[in-house]
Design a protein around this motif. Sequence first.
Motif, PDB file in Angstrom:
ATOM      1  N   ASP A  62      -6.295  -7.346 -16.731  1.00 19.16           N
ATOM      2  CA  ASP A  62      -5.460  -8.233 -17.534  1.00 19.16           C
ATOM      3  C   ASP A  62      -6.129  -9.601 -17.655  1.00 19.16           C
ATOM      4  OD1 ASP A  62      -3.442  -6.306 -17.825  1.00 19.16           O
ATOM      5  OD2 ASP A  62      -2.494  -6.905 -15.936  1.00 19.16           O
ATOM      6  N   HIS A  64      -6.374 -13.685 -18.012  1.00 24.81           N
ATOM      7  CA  HIS A  64      -5.646 -14.847 -17.500  1.00 24.81           C
ATOM      8  C   HIS A  64      -6.390 -16.122 -17.881  1.00 24.81           C
ATOM      9  CE1 HIS A  64      -2.760 -12.682 -14.921  1.00 24.81           C
ATOM     10  NE2 HIS A  64      -3.748 -11.814 -14.773  1.00 24.81           N
ATOM     11  N   VAL A 242      -4.367  -8.940 -26.534  1.00 24.77           N
ATOM     12  CA  VAL A 242      -3.600  -9.587 -25.462  1.00 24.77           C
ATOM     13  C   VAL A 242      -4.234 -10.946 -25.180  1.00 24.77           C
ATOM     14  CG1 VAL A 242      -2.710  -7.495 -24.390  1.00 24.77           C
ATOM     15  CG2 VAL A 242      -4.947  -8.366 -23.708  1.00 24.77           C
ATOM     16  N   SER A 244      -3.714 -14.940 -22.878  1.00 25.00           N
ATOM     17  CA  SER A 244      -3.068 -15.776 -21.870  1.00 25.00           C
ATOM     18  C   SER A 244      -3.125 -17.208 -22.372  1.00 25.00           C
ATOM     19  CB  SER A 244      -3.788 -15.643 -20.526  1.00 25.00           C
ATOM     20  OG  SER A 244      -3.160 -16.415 -19.525  1.00 25.00           O
ATOM     21  N   LYS A 257       2.394 -21.244 -18.390  1.00 21.71           N
ATOM     22  CA  LYS A 257       1.466 -20.139 -18.666  1.00 21.71           C
ATOM     23  C   LYS A 257       2.238 -18.977 -19.268  1.00 21.71           C
ATOM     24  CE  LYS A 257      -1.633 -16.840 -16.350  1.00 21.71           C
ATOM     25  NZ  LYS A 257      -2.186 -16.433 -15.037  1.00 21.71           N
ATOM     26  N   GLN A 259       1.782 -15.004 -20.760  1.00 21.37           N
ATOM     27  CA  GLN A 259       1.035 -13.782 -21.024  1.00 21.37           C
ATOM     28  C   GLN A 259       1.658 -13.142 -22.259  1.00 21.37           C
ATOM     29  OE1 GLN A 259      -1.315 -14.858 -18.663  1.00 21.37           O
ATOM     30  NE2 GLN A 259      -1.751 -12.645 -18.637  1.00 21.37           N
ATOM     31  N   GLU A 297       5.284 -12.340 -20.190  1.00 21.90           N
ATOM     32  CA  GLU A 297       5.620 -12.947 -18.901  1.00 21.90           C
ATOM     33  C   GLU A 297       5.357 -14.442 -18.968  1.00 21.90           C
ATOM     34  OE1 GLU A 297       5.074 -11.267 -14.615  1.00 21.90           O
ATOM     35  OE2 GLU A 297       3.297 -12.486 -15.034  1.00 21.90           O
TER      36      GLU A 297
END
Length: 310
Positions: A62, A64, A242, A244, A257, A259, A297
């Motif tokens: 994932d 970040h 995707v 971040s 932050k 996601q 998230e």
Amino acid sequence: MTNNLRSVWHEGELTVQKLMGTDKLMADIGPKFIREFMPLQHREFFESLTMILIGFNDHHSDIHASVFFGCVGFIQSTSENELVINTQNSMGDFMRDELVIGSRIGLLGIQFDTKRRNRVNGTIIDISQKYIKVKVLQSYGNCPKYIQPKIVLNHPDYANFSTLTRQQLTQRDHDLITHSDALFIASSFNDGKSLNSRGADISHRGGEAGFVSINPNGQLLMDDYVGNGFFNTLGNLHQNPVASLLFFNWKKGHILKIQAATEIYGNDKQSSPIKLAIGENKDKKKTGITLCFTVKEIEYYYNGLAYKTK
């Protein structure tokens, strides 16, 4: 296509460049502008920083976004091919635990007072509890466009950390996002090939306060502005949708932050990467592309920002 060009751009970047009409120019300037070493000016720039943004993939792959802080000198350029970064001061996310030797990371250095920014994408070649050593794979500068100047001061409550995690935006989140003049976005692409253009990346997006909006569904919308024509972030998101996001609360010293899953819209508002270039773009400051972020998230880092504005 030459291996040299493939090592500079990956398939997603090449696709978006072709759709947006910058592919021929990028084929010419890419190998010249994106280097495997840092020129002296960039080495001195990184050593002068007190903050550096990082994009990385965790052990689940994932993406970040995060940030490290320090006094001038917390980043050292031991050679034109290496950076050593003191990682002891973060935003309180303990992301060092996710970094390992061999990780492909993206780095962004930015100075809000001078509006300078430079980027490095590289591989971690050494790591300890106090630092990471990064081998440079791609080094290049970005123009000062869309950076809103700021004078920052030390945040006296920095490192008095606490974190809240949630799945939906609060009114406070809405206010921060829609009044922000900058965000940082991490993205990545990895097809298993050991080429310099693979791995994580982090970039700055900026504009007048309100350049990011929120629709009734709670999705973040951001128009893409005309830039260098590289389309690094859009190329990553084309292949791997995707991201971040980091929003800095400069007044309070906190960090938001997010996601998110991403969709790319052209002027016809159809969510298809193939239709990126459809439609007439009447605003010459914008590319005609809108990024749509669906929140997955949210983490709010109290006192995670080492600096504040007056």
